[in-house]
Design a protein around this motif. Sequence first.
Motif, PDB file in Angstrom:
ATOM      1  N   LYS A   1       0.835  -1.190   0.000  1.00 52.52           N
ATOM      2  CA  LYS A   1       0.000   0.000   0.000  1.00 52.52           C
ATOM      3  C   LYS A   1       0.873   1.244   0.000  1.00 52.52           C
ATOM      4  N   GLU A   2       0.561   2.174  -0.922  1.00 52.49           N
ATOM      5  CA  GLU A   2       1.329   3.419  -0.991  1.00 52.49           C
ATOM      6  C   GLU A   2       0.774   4.427   0.004  1.00 52.49           C
ATOM      7  N   LEU A   3       1.698   5.088   0.713  1.00 49.97           N
ATOM      8  CA  LEU A   3       1.328   6.088   1.715  1.00 49.97           C
ATOM      9  C   LEU A   3       1.817   7.458   1.274  1.00 49.97           C
ATOM     10  N   GLN A   4       1.187   8.490   1.820  1.00 49.47           N
ATOM     11  CA  GLN A   4       1.515   9.857   1.444  1.00 49.47           C
ATOM     12  C   GLN A   4       2.348  10.518   2.536  1.00 49.47           C
ATOM     13  N   GLY A   5       3.545  10.992   2.145  1.00 57.03           N
ATOM     14  CA  GLY A   5       4.407  11.702   3.086  1.00 57.03           C
ATOM     15  C   GLY A   5       4.527  13.174   2.709  1.00 57.03           C
ATOM     16  N   LYS A   6       5.276  13.919   3.497  1.00 59.08           N
ATOM     17  CA  LYS A   6       5.543  15.335   3.233  1.00 59.08           C
ATOM     18  C   LYS A   6       7.030  15.497   2.939  1.00 59.08           C
ATOM     19  N   SER A   7       7.334  16.239   1.862  1.00 61.76           N
ATOM     20  CA  SER A   7       8.726  16.367   1.415  1.00 61.76           C
ATOM     21  C   SER A   7       9.184  17.819   1.444  1.00 61.76           C
ATOM     22  N   LYS A   8      10.507  17.985   1.576  1.00 63.42           N
ATOM     23  CA  LYS A   8      11.146  19.305   1.565  1.00 63.42           C
ATOM     24  C   LYS A   8      12.404  19.219   0.698  1.00 63.42           C
ATOM     25  N   VAL A   9      12.567  20.191  -0.232  1.00 64.64           N
ATOM     26  CA  VAL A   9      13.704  20.217  -1.154  1.00 64.64           C
ATOM     27  C   VAL A   9      14.605  21.393  -0.793  1.00 64.64           C
ATOM     28  N   GLU A  10      15.913  21.115  -0.659  1.00 67.01           N
ATOM     29  CA  GLU A  10      16.905  22.146  -0.343  1.00 67.01           C
ATOM     30  C   GLU A  10      18.016  22.118  -1.393  1.00 67.01           C
ATOM     31  N   ALA A  11      18.350  23.325  -1.919  1.00 69.01           N
ATOM     32  CA  ALA A  11      19.457  23.441  -2.879  1.00 69.01           C
ATOM     33  C   ALA A  11      20.756  23.689  -2.128  1.00 69.01           C
ATOM     34  N   THR A  12      21.824  23.032  -2.579  1.00 63.96           N
ATOM     35  CA  THR A  12      23.133  23.199  -1.950  1.00 63.96           C
ATOM     36  C   THR A  12      23.974  24.190  -2.747  1.00 63.96           C
ATOM     37  N   TYR A  13      25.121  24.517  -2.206  1.00 62.75           N
ATOM     38  CA  TYR A  13      25.969  25.530  -2.818  1.00 62.75           C
ATOM     39  C   TYR A  13      26.511  25.094  -4.185  1.00 62.75           C
ATOM     40  N   ASP A  14      26.621  23.804  -4.425  1.00 63.38           N
ATOM     41  CA  ASP A  14      27.193  23.304  -5.678  1.00 63.38           C
ATOM     42  C   ASP A  14      26.111  22.946  -6.698  1.00 63.38           C
ATOM     43  N   ARG A  15      24.966  23.615  -6.607  1.00 65.59           N
ATOM     44  CA  ARG A  15      23.858  23.468  -7.543  1.00 65.59           C
ATOM     45  C   ARG A  15      23.230  22.071  -7.519  1.00 65.59           C
TER      46      ARG A  15
ATOM     47  N   MET B   1      -0.661  -0.625  14.251  1.00 68.74           N
ATOM     48  CA  MET B   1      -1.469  -1.630  14.912  1.00 68.74           C
ATOM     49  C   MET B   1      -0.654  -2.919  14.998  1.00 68.74           C
ATOM     50  N   ARG B   2      -1.209  -3.911  15.725  1.00 68.34           N
ATOM     51  CA  ARG B   2      -0.464  -5.159  15.907  1.00 68.34           C
ATOM     52  C   ARG B   2      -0.216  -5.866  14.587  1.00 68.34           C
ATOM     53  N   GLU B   3      -1.106  -5.661  13.605  1.00 66.99           N
ATOM     54  CA  GLU B   3      -0.908  -6.281  12.302  1.00 66.99           C
ATOM     55  C   GLU B   3       0.295  -5.708  11.558  1.00 66.99           C
ATOM     56  N   ASP B   4       0.784  -4.537  11.992  1.00 65.31           N
ATOM     57  CA  ASP B   4       1.925  -3.911  11.323  1.00 65.31           C
ATOM     58  C   ASP B   4       3.267  -4.444  11.811  1.00 65.31           C
ATOM     59  N   ASP B   5       3.265  -5.253  12.844  1.00 68.60           N
ATOM     60  CA  ASP B   5       4.531  -5.770  13.371  1.00 68.60           C
ATOM     61  C   ASP B   5       5.240  -6.615  12.302  1.00 68.60           C
ATOM     62  N   GLY B   6       6.477  -6.247  12.006  1.00 68.04           N
ATOM     63  CA  GLY B   6       7.250  -6.968  11.008  1.00 68.04           C
ATOM     64  C   GLY B   6       6.988  -6.550   9.576  1.00 68.04           C
ATOM     65  N   VAL B   7       6.112  -5.571   9.353  1.00 62.14           N
ATOM     66  CA  VAL B   7       5.809  -5.113   7.993  1.00 62.14           C
ATOM     67  C   VAL B   7       6.857  -4.079   7.566  1.00 62.14           C
ATOM     68  N   PRO B   8       7.427  -4.175   6.348  1.00 69.41           N
ATOM     69  CA  PRO B   8       8.433  -3.210   5.913  1.00 69.41           C
ATOM     70  C   PRO B   8       7.803  -1.905   5.444  1.00 69.41           C
ATOM     71  N   VAL B   9       8.428  -0.799   5.826  1.00 69.04           N
ATOM     72  CA  VAL B   9       8.098   0.519   5.290  1.00 69.04           C
ATOM     73  C   VAL B   9       9.228   0.900   4.345  1.00 69.04           C
ATOM     74  N   VAL B  10       8.888   1.128   3.071  1.00 67.07           N
ATOM     75  CA  VAL B  10       9.891   1.307   2.023  1.00 67.07           C
ATOM     76  C   VAL B  10       9.916   2.754   1.570  1.00 67.07           C
ATOM     77  N   CYS B  11      11.142   3.320   1.502  1.00 62.51           N
ATOM     78  CA  CYS B  11      11.371   4.660   0.942  1.00 62.51           C
ATOM     79  C   CYS B  11      11.910   4.469  -0.472  1.00 62.51           C
ATOM     80  N   ILE B  12      11.172   4.960  -1.484  1.00 64.80           N
ATOM     81  CA  ILE B  12      11.547   4.811  -2.889  1.00 64.80           C
ATOM     82  C   ILE B  12      11.963   6.171  -3.434  1.00 64.80           C
ATOM     83  N   VAL B  13      13.162   6.240  -4.016  1.00 66.44           N
ATOM     84  CA  VAL B  13      13.704   7.481  -4.577  1.00 66.44           C
ATOM     85  C   VAL B  13      13.607   7.412  -6.101  1.00 66.44           C
ATOM     86  N   ASP B  14      12.879   8.347  -6.683  1.00 67.52           N
ATOM     87  CA  ASP B  14      12.740   8.432  -8.136  1.00 67.52           C
ATOM     88  C   ASP B  14      13.633   9.541  -8.676  1.00 67.52           C
TER      89      ASP B  14
END
Length: 378
Positions: free
Chosen positions: A105-119, A132-145
Motif C-alpha cells: 500500500k502506498e502512503l503519502q508523506g511530506k517532502s522538503k527540497v533544499e538546494a546546496t551551494y554546488d547546484r 497496529m499489531r498487524e503492522d509488526d514486522g511489515v516493511p516501510v519502504v522509501c523509494i527514490v525516483d
Amino acid sequence: GVYLLKVCRDKTLKDARFQLVNFSDNELRVSLSNVSLSDEGRYVCQLYTDPPQEAYADITVLIPPGNPIIESREDIVREGNETEITCTSMGSKPAATIRWMKGDKELQGKSKVEATYDRMFTVTSWLRLTVMREDDGVPVVCIVDHPAVKDFQTQKYLEVQYKPEVTIKVEFPQGLIREGENLELTCQAKGKPQPHLVNWVRVDDDVPSHAVITGSDLFIENLNKSYNGTYRCVVSNSVGETYADYILYVRGNSICFFPPISPFYACCSSCFSPPSYTAPPLLVCSDAAPSTEAAAHDSQAGPEAQRLDHAVIGGVVAVVVFAMLCLLIVLGRYFARHKGTYFTHEAKGADDAADADTAIINAEGGHNNSDEKKEYYI
C-alpha cells in the motif's frame, strides 16, 4: 571546409578529456569522458565557409542521488501509537522525488527540497502513521525516483508491541460435560513482548480447592454441578493485560429419550441446563446411567449446552401449538358440515283436549299434516 567545436561560443575545446572520434568531409564527432557538473552548457559546432554556418546542442548533466537514509523516531512502537519515519536523499541533480510504501500500500508523506551551494539538491520526506499489531514486522519502504537511477530504495521493518491475544482450548472432554468427568483447559496467549504472567480465576467465586493449575493449564477432576461457573484466564505483559472466559456447565447423568408412541420429547428435568425450567407432565424421566455409545455422542459444554436446551424446549412448544391448530381446523370443518332435522307434533286445538289421546284425535290433519321445521348449525 574547416570545423571548429566551441563551448558557449567563447571557449574553444582544449580539454584532454575530449577525444576525436570521427573526422570527415561530412562529420566531426568527439567524445567527453569523466563528465562533471562543470561540463554542463551549450556546445556549438561552427563551419567556416562562405557564409559561415553553425549548429549547437545543450548538454544537461544528471547527478544521481546518494544512498537514501531512513530513520525512525523510535525503534519500538506500542500498538495504537503514532510514529514518524524520515527518508533523506542527498546530492542529486535535478532534485529527486520520494514515495512511501507499507507492504503493498502506498502512503503519502511530506517532502522538503533544499538546494546546496554546488547546484545540487537534498530532499527530505517525513511519514507519520499510527501502527497496529498487524503492522509488526511489515516493511516501510522509501523509494527514490530520479532520471539517472531506477529502483533506488531502502526500507525499515516496523516493530510493534501489543497486549496479549488470549484463547482457551478445551483439552478434554470434548462436548457436553457430565458429572464425574475430568476437565482440562489450556490458556493460549500471543503478545509482544511474550506474555510473562498467566493466572486462572473463577468469576464471582473461588476456584475449586482440588483444582490443579500448572502454568497455563487448569485441571479439575471428578466434576459436579457445584463447579458450574465462569473460569477466566488472565494474561499480561509489559504493554497491558487481557483475558478470556470459559463457561462451565456440568450436566446430570440422566438419559433423554424419545418414546415411540408419543410425538413429544421425553426427557428428565435434570437433562436441561436452566435451573428455573420445570419439566412438563408429559415428559418421562429415566435415572438409568448413560451407555458408552450415548455418552460418546452427547458432548458439548458451556453456552452450546444452553442453546441446545432452549432448542429442545422450543421444539416441544412448537409441537403442542401445531397439534392444537390441527384440532381447531378439524372441529371447524365438522361443525360447518353438520345439520339436523326434526318434526313438531303439536297440533292446533290440543290445548282444549282432556288428555293426550283426545288431543291427537282432535288435531287438524293429525300427524301427517304436522309442520316440518329444520335447523342448520354453522
